[in-house]
Design an enzyme around this catalytic site. Structure first.
Site, PDB file in Angstrom:
ATOM      1  N   LYS A 289      80.667  86.127  20.025  1.00 42.23           N
ATOM      2  CA  LYS A 289      79.634  85.494  19.196  1.00 42.23           C
ATOM      3  C   LYS A 289      78.307  86.002  19.716  1.00 42.23           C
ATOM      4  O   LYS A 289      77.751  85.485  20.685  1.00 42.23           O
ATOM      5  CB  LYS A 289      79.737  83.977  19.335  1.00 42.23           C
ATOM      6  CG  LYS A 289      79.277  83.181  18.138  1.00 42.23           C
ATOM      7  CD  LYS A 289      77.825  83.342  17.765  1.00 42.23           C
ATOM      8  CE  LYS A 289      76.873  82.587  18.636  1.00 42.23           C
ATOM      9  NZ  LYS A 289      75.448  82.977  18.388  1.00 42.23           N
TER      10      LYS A 289
ATOM     11  N   GLU B  60      76.449  82.540  33.000  1.00 39.83           N
ATOM     12  CA  GLU B  60      75.394  83.432  33.520  1.00 39.83           C
ATOM     13  C   GLU B  60      74.104  82.964  32.884  1.00 39.83           C
ATOM     14  O   GLU B  60      73.856  83.227  31.704  1.00 39.83           O
ATOM     15  CB  GLU B  60      75.692  84.885  33.107  1.00 39.83           C
ATOM     16  CG  GLU B  60      76.997  85.441  33.638  1.00 39.83           C
ATOM     17  CD  GLU B  60      76.907  85.854  35.092  1.00 39.83           C
ATOM     18  OE1 GLU B  60      75.802  85.828  35.670  1.00 39.83           O
ATOM     19  OE2 GLU B  60      77.961  86.203  35.652  1.00 39.83           O
TER      20      GLU B  60
ATOM     21  N   CYS C 159      67.118  88.650  32.625  1.00 42.71           N
ATOM     22  CA  CYS C 159      67.486  87.531  33.483  1.00 42.71           C
ATOM     23  C   CYS C 159      67.205  87.901  34.929  1.00 42.71           C
ATOM     24  O   CYS C 159      66.641  87.123  35.689  1.00 42.71           O
ATOM     25  CB  CYS C 159      68.948  87.175  33.287  1.00 42.71           C
ATOM     26  SG  CYS C 159      70.036  88.587  33.469  1.00 42.71           S
TER      27      CYS C 159
ATOM     28  N   GLU D 280      61.600  79.299  33.994  1.00 41.50           N
ATOM     29  CA  GLU D 280      61.880  80.722  33.798  1.00 41.50           C
ATOM     30  C   GLU D 280      60.809  81.277  32.856  1.00 41.50           C
ATOM     31  O   GLU D 280      60.524  80.683  31.819  1.00 41.50           O
ATOM     32  CB  GLU D 280      63.254  80.926  33.162  1.00 41.50           C
ATOM     33  CG  GLU D 280      63.543  82.408  32.922  1.00 41.50           C
ATOM     34  CD  GLU D 280      64.924  82.668  32.326  1.00 41.50           C
ATOM     35  OE1 GLU D 280      65.348  81.910  31.434  1.00 41.50           O
ATOM     36  OE2 GLU D 280      65.567  83.640  32.762  1.00 41.50           O
TER      37      GLU D 280
END
Ligand code: NAD
Length: 476
Positions: A169, A243, A277, A378
């Site tokens: 997906k 993750e 990331c 983040e």
């Protein structure tokens, strides 16, 4: 969608796919409903027994054939990646090369696994013990938009190599490259149903997580999404790997090769328009070299020329693409404003650029309060906050003062400082005098709110199997 080796339209709504550099709609894909997801999962279930029983060398050959078929269409796939994601052609080429290397690594690795066989103590007669690895079944692979190809390979490679079948997906904004790869896989000879793709947003992902037949969810994305996936997978006792987000620290000590540190931290923070990331997202620089570091980095960052990824960069320009979506840019602008409202100084860049695309001038920021959003959240864009530190103790304490724990790095030639960084920074990886880069050979993943589970390396193969112990007696 791609189900049972064929393209499939959906029964529900459609989603536009937009070029981030122009805002232009370039394509559309179905929003897969729970019924569509069920069709894809059933196709993967039907294919599972045959694929699991296929000789591992043949599975490896199929992965290599997929990589070869994709490589034969390199230029088209790289261009498609740039169109749907926005990244410059140079970076799309890099991602594509990493995608191929990932598939080929697992094709090789799968044929090199060794089992455990041992003679057992003889209280019940002579017997041998064996530990065999069994694939789990149908795996759901849910990926984000920042690296649509490499993050797919990280899941597809070990899942298929170990005999599982997959329903992927992709992110709602970057489904096109994943669909094309599935089509190429079928053309390259992968049996129908071994690799399926459903398109759509969170509801489609949720339907995949909720499906009873899916045994494992391999997820990459935001921490908050990972939390809801874990909550949904819990009652069904599904295997999950998460993750998630990161806010990697990088520490620069006075004995570092400063020139190399500046150049590498710049690449690490600003490639993919800061939407990685793994990236040095908070810099802690020793007071002895702080001024020099800030000045050198600011000068280099000021030379970026944001522009459409498909335009070739001409020297001495440094191309940087658009942010992926307008919403992504709005968050970045708000994070930066939160810091500047409280006294932070933007040394270069920092503004949204007017126009159709989601461009943003890459920024360097100092004087950032440690409780501001730039420090605690983040930051998914080309902004680097830099803090001055007195010594390694302070640097490590500040590096660890985050809910995240994905990557980290240190720049120094002092063996004791290197040893301390490796042992004391709470992160899944520490690079020493190196770019934050995911090597195929090294297990990679997070700790704390950056998730758990490992991708890359031989270790990732273990995430897609269950161990079964067998005892063979009756031999004497
Ligand atoms: P996201 O969590 O919004 O979406 C990721 C995927 O999950 C998409 O396909 C989305 O449709 C799907 N999804 C959303 N809600 C869902 C739900 N409730 N159930 C099932 N699926 C759902 O993430 P994003 O914004 O696309 O990606 C950026 C994030 O990914 C950043 O936080 C980044 O750090 C992280 N990331 C982590 C790694 C890593 O390896 N640790 C790598 C790349 C990106």
């Amino acid at each position: 969608m791609w189900i049972a080796g064929a393209s499939r339209g959906g029964s529900g709504d459609r989603l536009d796919v937009v070029d981030p550099a122009s805002g232009e709609v370039i394509d559309g894909v179905p929003v897969a409903t729970a019924d569509d997801v069920d069709a894809a999962v059933q196709s993967a279930r039907d294919a599972f027994a045959g694929w699991a029983a296929t000789d591992v060398a043949k599975r490896a050959k199929a992965l290599n054939a997929l990589a070869d078929a994709a490589e034969a269409e390199k230029d088209e796939l790289v261009a498609l990646l740039t169109r749907e994601q926005g990244k410059p052609t140079l970076e799309a080429n890099g991602e594509f090369a990493h995608f191929l290397a990932g598939l080929r690594y697992y094709a090789q690795a799968a044929t090199k696994q060794r089992g455990v066989h041992q003679e057992l103590p003889s209280q019940f007669g002579r017997a041998y013990g064996m530990v065999v690895r069994r694939p789990l079944g149908v795996v759901g692979a849910i990926t984000p938009w920042n690296f649509p190809l490499t993050l797919l390979a990280n899941k597809l490679g070990p899942a298929l190599a170990t005999g599982n079948t997959v329903v992927a997906k992709p992110a709602e904004t970057t489904p096109l490259t994943t669909l094309r790869i599935a089509e190429l896989a079928t053309r390259a000879g992968l049996p129908d149903g071994v690799f399926n793709v459903v398109t759509g947003g969170p509801e489609t992902g949720q339907a995949l997580v909720d499906h009873d037949v899916v045994r494992r969810i391999a997820f990459t994305g935001q921490t908050s999404t990972g939390q809801s996936i874990m909550a949904a997978a819990g009652p069904k006792l599904k295997h999950v790997s998460l993750e998630l987000g990161g806010s990697d620290p990088t520490i620069v000590m006075p004995d570092a090769d400063l020139d190399a540190a500046v150049k590498t931290i710049q690449i690490g923070r600003y490639w993919n328009c800061g939407q990685a990331c793994l990236a040095p997202k908070r810099a802690f620089v020793h007071t002895d070299v702080y001024e020099q570091f800030v000045e050198a980095l600011t000068g280099r960052v000021g030379r970026y020329e944001p522009g459409p990824g498909a335009t070739p960069a001409e020297k001495p320009k440094i191309r940087i693409g658009p942010l992926h979506t307008a919403a992504q840019r709005d968050v970045l602008v708000a994070q930066l404003a939160d810091a500047t409202d409280r006294g932070a100084e933007v040394l270069v860049g920092g503004e949204a650029i007017d126009g159709d695309g989601h461009f943003f001038a890459p920024a360097v920021v100092t004087g950032v309060p440690t409780d501001s959003r730039l420090a605690t959240e983040e930051v998914f864009g080309p902004v680097l906050p830099i803090w001055e530190v007195e010594d390694l103790d302070q640097a490590i304490a500040m590096a660890n003062d985050t809910p995240y724990g994905l990557g980290s790095s240190i720049w120094t030639t002092d063996a004791r400082a290197i040893d301390r960084a490796i042992r004391e920074i709470d992160a899944g990886m520490t690079w020493v005098n190196q770019l934050h880069y995911g090597y195929d050979e090294m297990p990679f993943g997070g700790t704390k709110q950056s998730g758990f589970g490992r991708e890359h390396g031989l270790e990732a193969l273990d995430e897609y199997v269950e161990l079964k112990s067998a005892v063979v007696g009756g031999l004497s």
